[in-house]
Design a protein around this motif. Structure first.
Motif, PDB file in Angstrom:
ATOM      1  N   MET A 105     -38.893   9.452 -40.947  1.00 47.72           N
ATOM      2  CA  MET A 105     -39.137   8.575 -39.800  1.00 47.72           C
ATOM      3  C   MET A 105     -39.330   9.405 -38.527  1.00 47.72           C
ATOM      4  N   ILE A 106     -40.354   9.068 -37.766  1.00 47.46           N
ATOM      5  CA  ILE A 106     -40.577   9.760 -36.510  1.00 47.46           C
ATOM      6  C   ILE A 106     -40.360   8.759 -35.375  1.00 47.46           C
ATOM      7  N   GLU A 107     -39.570   9.158 -34.403  1.00 36.36           N
ATOM      8  CA  GLU A 107     -39.323   8.258 -33.274  1.00 36.36           C
ATOM      9  C   GLU A 107     -39.717   8.895 -31.953  1.00 36.36           C
ATOM     10  N   TYR A 108     -40.434   8.161 -31.143  1.00 36.79           N
ATOM     11  CA  TYR A 108     -40.695   8.584 -29.766  1.00 36.79           C
ATOM     12  C   TYR A 108     -39.740   7.806 -28.883  1.00 36.79           C
ATOM     13  N   ARG A 109     -38.954   8.506 -28.056  1.00 39.54           N
ATOM     14  CA  ARG A 109     -38.020   7.800 -27.175  1.00 39.54           C
ATOM     15  C   ARG A 109     -38.324   8.113 -25.721  1.00 39.54           C
ATOM     16  N   GLY A 162     -38.030  12.706 -22.173  1.00 37.91           N
ATOM     17  CA  GLY A 162     -37.882  11.963 -23.418  1.00 37.91           C
ATOM     18  C   GLY A 162     -37.736  12.846 -24.637  1.00 37.91           C
ATOM     19  N   GLN A 163     -37.574  12.184 -25.785  1.00 34.63           N
ATOM     20  CA  GLN A 163     -37.313  12.917 -27.021  1.00 34.63           C
ATOM     21  C   GLN A 163     -38.234  12.457 -28.136  1.00 34.63           C
ATOM     22  N   VAL A 164     -38.573  13.394 -29.014  1.00 34.42           N
ATOM     23  CA  VAL A 164     -39.232  13.048 -30.266  1.00 34.42           C
ATOM     24  C   VAL A 164     -38.254  13.397 -31.375  1.00 34.42           C
ATOM     25  N   LEU A 165     -37.970  12.436 -32.260  1.00 34.29           N
ATOM     26  CA  LEU A 165     -37.022  12.684 -33.334  1.00 34.29           C
ATOM     27  C   LEU A 165     -37.696  12.580 -34.686  1.00 34.29           C
ATOM     28  N   ILE A 166     -37.387  13.529 -35.549  1.00 33.86           N
ATOM     29  CA  ILE A 166     -37.817  13.423 -36.945  1.00 33.86           C
ATOM     30  C   ILE A 166     -36.550  13.254 -37.764  1.00 33.86           C
ATOM     31  N   ASP A 167     -36.441  12.140 -38.477  1.00 30.55           N
ATOM     32  CA  ASP A 167     -35.224  11.824 -39.240  1.00 30.55           C
ATOM     33  C   ASP A 167     -33.973  12.046 -38.397  1.00 30.55           C
ATOM     34  N   VAL A 182     -36.751  17.159 -32.103  1.00 27.92           N
ATOM     35  CA  VAL A 182     -37.555  18.340 -32.427  1.00 27.92           C
ATOM     36  C   VAL A 182     -37.342  19.457 -31.411  1.00 27.92           C
ATOM     37  N   ALA A 183     -36.909  19.097 -30.197  1.00 25.03           N
ATOM     38  CA  ALA A 183     -36.687  20.124 -29.169  1.00 25.03           C
ATOM     39  C   ALA A 183     -35.607  21.117 -29.579  1.00 25.03           C
TER      40      ALA A 183
END
Lengths: 222, 237, 269
Positions: C1-5, C57-62, C66-67
């Motif tokens: 799952m990829i999430e853009y926050r 903001g953040q990008v999350l993979i599972d 990612v940062a």
């Protein structure tokens, strides 16, 4: 006797081919200065050029430096350095290095810059580190142009080292300067011909190196 | 600097000689090279040969060339003509390749449109191709001019006087000031020539100012120093 | 799952590409970002493998930001396919495909074996493997690009207008091929395009973007066609165009599908 036959005569003398003032010794000297100078210049210019080409930083400065050195008269530089530093190799070699750096620098950074940005972007997206991008993508693809920089630098040095004889440097230029001082035109002409042949051979060697590095892929691309 | 002031007549005279010895090869070389470049651009099959020959000329080092020339063309050893001809050869050698690239840089679509409008070949060449190649030609000419001004001094070694005479004389007299004055004067002359060329370019090509990207400084120096034969395509001789 | 926050991105030159963007991309589906140029779709895509870092903001993979991941390692774990394929011109096809494996320290023989395997998967023959990219057609190069993206068997495949530079016939062929691949491989694919037809053909989830990365609508193709969120979406997907307003006409016992201009476009099966 005509100048031409006198020159042939000069070439056929055994003294022309032996001793400290013989062609073999002068040739070795000339090649030595060239190798030394281009070597030192490469130590300075190659890392700097790779840095400029890869990052795009300092390039304005490099362009300005390159242009400025180009405008300097080589003879002026040589004589000035000779008076500042005195006799010996330091003055001529320093001047020669200064003149060899700009073509080399320009060759290296234009070589790296010549690589398609999309290819570099793709390499980065695959997960190559910046060093890997440089060594595996930019240098191999820009190698032909980088070698072109070495080629121009070599020619520049071969030509200027000849002029260096005026400030006491050895090498093939001695025949021209000494011949001039003793009004020995055949010797001047003979020496000049040897320099020309040397320049053509070195240029040819670099040309072959360049064509070997532009492999199949580039030929098809263009 | 007192030396320069006291010897201003000598310095000025050498300055003028130097200026003439540089200007003639730049102008003559430029005029000769443009048709050569146009020809090679028009004849892709002969291009490799023409450009290879031209860069071969550039490979010959200057001092030996000045020694060999009198024998080839039958001039006196001390004649300024040797310097003029040698520098013209270099000017053609640098400029022909630039001219070839300059004509290559003209958009084929524009030429096609002009042809479709009814331009005859000669008219097309002179009133469309030449002006459009102008910015790149000018960039090449600026390189030629800087390099020529700097090369003229070599002539002093074989007795053709110019600002280069200040170097040989200063060296023999162990007099640094004279050499420095010579270097400064040479650089000033090179800058003057460059300014004149830029000015002429602005007058002749007012339209080019808005699209300065046509002649990127970097490209021009890079092209010069890597000596053309090594463009990415690799048609190295 | 990829999430853009809450993602925003302002570039150094001051242009704001994306503002307060939120989205969840479910695993093992194809999500397509679609919009005109300047809508920030490529920027959003490149945030997943940190080719671009968000300003805010953040990008999350599972659930992992990612940062916090090393850029280079992250990129090696995610497949990337771009327009013009972006192949290394001085390496043969098989070497190109093996790039990521080699970067990950896989031995040469093993990497080549795997590369040949993936080349077959994308429909290329062994004879193509030893050639240089410039010796292949545009469509073949693009297949090599896809093979390279898949070579390390990543969970995520990012595709940035991969079929934008090939002609329409080849494009359709490649789209079909990608649909087949996705049925077999079940990756999380994030796909960027400006072509709404391509988006509908490939996407499970379509994200229609306006300027500045503003989401106009998210949903399955059918949801968007059935209930366009606003006039922008209606016009973008072409619902106001005659070619998308179809009706059925009976002719000689067959049901013809006819568009808004009265032109027949097909038959009901």
């Amino acid at each position: 006797m005509s100048v031409l036959s006198e020159t042939i005569d000069w070439f056929s003398r055994s003294s022309t081919w032996s001793g400290n003032d013989g062609i073999p010794h002068r040739l070795v000297e000339h090649l030595g200065y060239t190798a030394l100078t281009v070597g030192i210049a490469a130590v300075v210019a190659v890392p700097l050029g790779l840095y400029i080409g890869h990052t795009g930083r300092l390039r304005g400065l490099a362009v300005a430096f390159t242009g400025a050195v180009r405008a300097l008269p080589t003879l002026g530089l040589l004589t000035w350095f000779a008076l500042l530093v005195g006799l010996g190799l330091t003055a001529p070699i320093t001047a020669l290095v200064l003149l060899a750096v700009p073509p080399l620098l320009a060759g290296v950074y234009s070589g790296v810059e010549s690589v398609d940005q999309r290819t570099v972007d793709a390499a980065r997206a695959q997960g190559m580190t910046e060093i890997q991008i440089l060594t595996r993508v930019e240098v191999p693809l820009g190698l032909s142009i980088i070698l072109g920089g070495l080629r121009s630098a070599t020619l520049q040095v071969v030509a200027t080292a000849t002029v260096g004889a005026f400030i006491g440097l050895g090498g093939l230029g001695r025949y021209i300067i000494d011949g001039q001082r003793s009004s020995d035109y055949p010797q001047m002409l003979g020496g000049s011909l040897v320099v020309v042949v040397l320049a053509l051979l070195l240029d040819g060697a670099w040309a072959i190196a360049q064509s070997l590095t532009s492999g199949r892929h580039t030929r098809v691309l263009v | 600097m007192t030396w320069a002031w006291e010897n201003r007549e000598l310095v000025l005279e050498l300055f003028w000689r130097h200026a003439w010895l540089s200007a003639i090869p730049v102008v003559v070389g430029g005029l000769l090279a443009v048709p050569v470049g146009w020809f090679s651009h028009r004849n892709p099959r002969l291009r490799g040969g023409v450009l290879a020959l031209v860069s071969l000329l550039y490979t010959v080092p200057s001092l030996p060339l000045l020694v060999i020339l009198p024998l080839v063309i039958g001039t006196g050893f001390l004649s300024p003509l040797n310097v003029l001809i040698a520098l013209t050869i270099y000017a053609v050698a640098i400029m022909a390749r630039t001219a070839n690239d300059a004509f290559g840089s003209v958009s084929p679509a524009v030429l096609d449109a002009a042809r479709a409008t009814g331009y005859a070949p000669a008219r097309l060449a002179f009133t469309v191709e030449l002006p459009l190649a102008g910015p790149v030609l000018l960039a090449g000419l600026r390189v030629v001019s800087v390099s020529t001004v700097s090369l003229v001094s070599i002539g002093a070694l074989i007795g053709v006087s110019s600002l280069g005479s200040l170097f040989t004389d200063g060296y023999q007299r162990d007099f640094t000031t004279e050499i420095v004055v010579g270097i400064v004067a040479t650089v000033v002359l090179a800058l003057l020539f460059d300014a004149v060329l830029v000015l002429l370019g602005r007058l002749a090509m007012p339209w080019a100012r808005s699209q300065r990207s046509v002649t990127p400084t970097q490209g021009r120096w890079a092209a010069f120093f890597t000596r053309g034969g090594v463009s990415a395509g690799g048609d190295a001789l | 799952m990829i999430e853009y926050r809450q993602i925003s991105k302002t570039f150094d030159d001051g242009t704001q590409a994306v503002r307060e963007f939120d989205l969840t991309i479910p695993s093992r589906t194809t999500t397509v970002f679609v919009g005109s140029s300047g809508c920030g779709k490529t920027t959003l895509l490149r945030m997943v493998n940190r080719m671009v870092d968000p300003s805010v903001g953040q990008v999350l993979i599972d659930d992992e930001d990612v940062a916090t991941r090393n850029k280079v390692e992250l990129r090696r774990s995610i497949g990337y396919v771009m327009q013009h394929a972006g192949l290394l011109p001085h390496r043969t096809v098989v070497d190109n495909v093996a790039t990521v494996l080699r970067l990950n320290g896989v031995g040469k023989t093993q990497a080549h074996e795997r590369a040949l395997e993936v080349l077959t998967t994308v429909g290329l023959e062994e004879s193509h493997a030893r050639r240089y990219p410039s010796q292949l057609s545009g469509g073949q190069q693009q297949r090599v690009g896809v093979a390279r993206g898949l070579a390390a068997d990543p969970n995520i495949l990012l595709m940035d207008e991969p079929f934008g530079a090939v002609d329409p016939i080849v494009r359709e062929e490649l789209q079909g091929e990608l649909q087949r691949l996705q049925r077999e491989l079940d990756k999380t694919i994030v796909f960027v395009t400006h072509d709404i037809d391509e988006a509908f053909a490939l996407g499970d989830q379509i994200v229609i973007l306006k300027k500045g990365g503003e989401i106009a609508q998210v949903g399955a193709p059918a949801d968007i066609l059935a209930a366009p969120a606003d006039d922008f979406v209606r016009s973008f997907v072409g619902l106001d165009k005659a070619t998308r307003t179809l009706r059925v006409e009976e002719r000689d016992g067959r049901s013809l599908v006819v568009d808004g201009n009265g032109r027949a476009t097909g038959v009901l099966a």
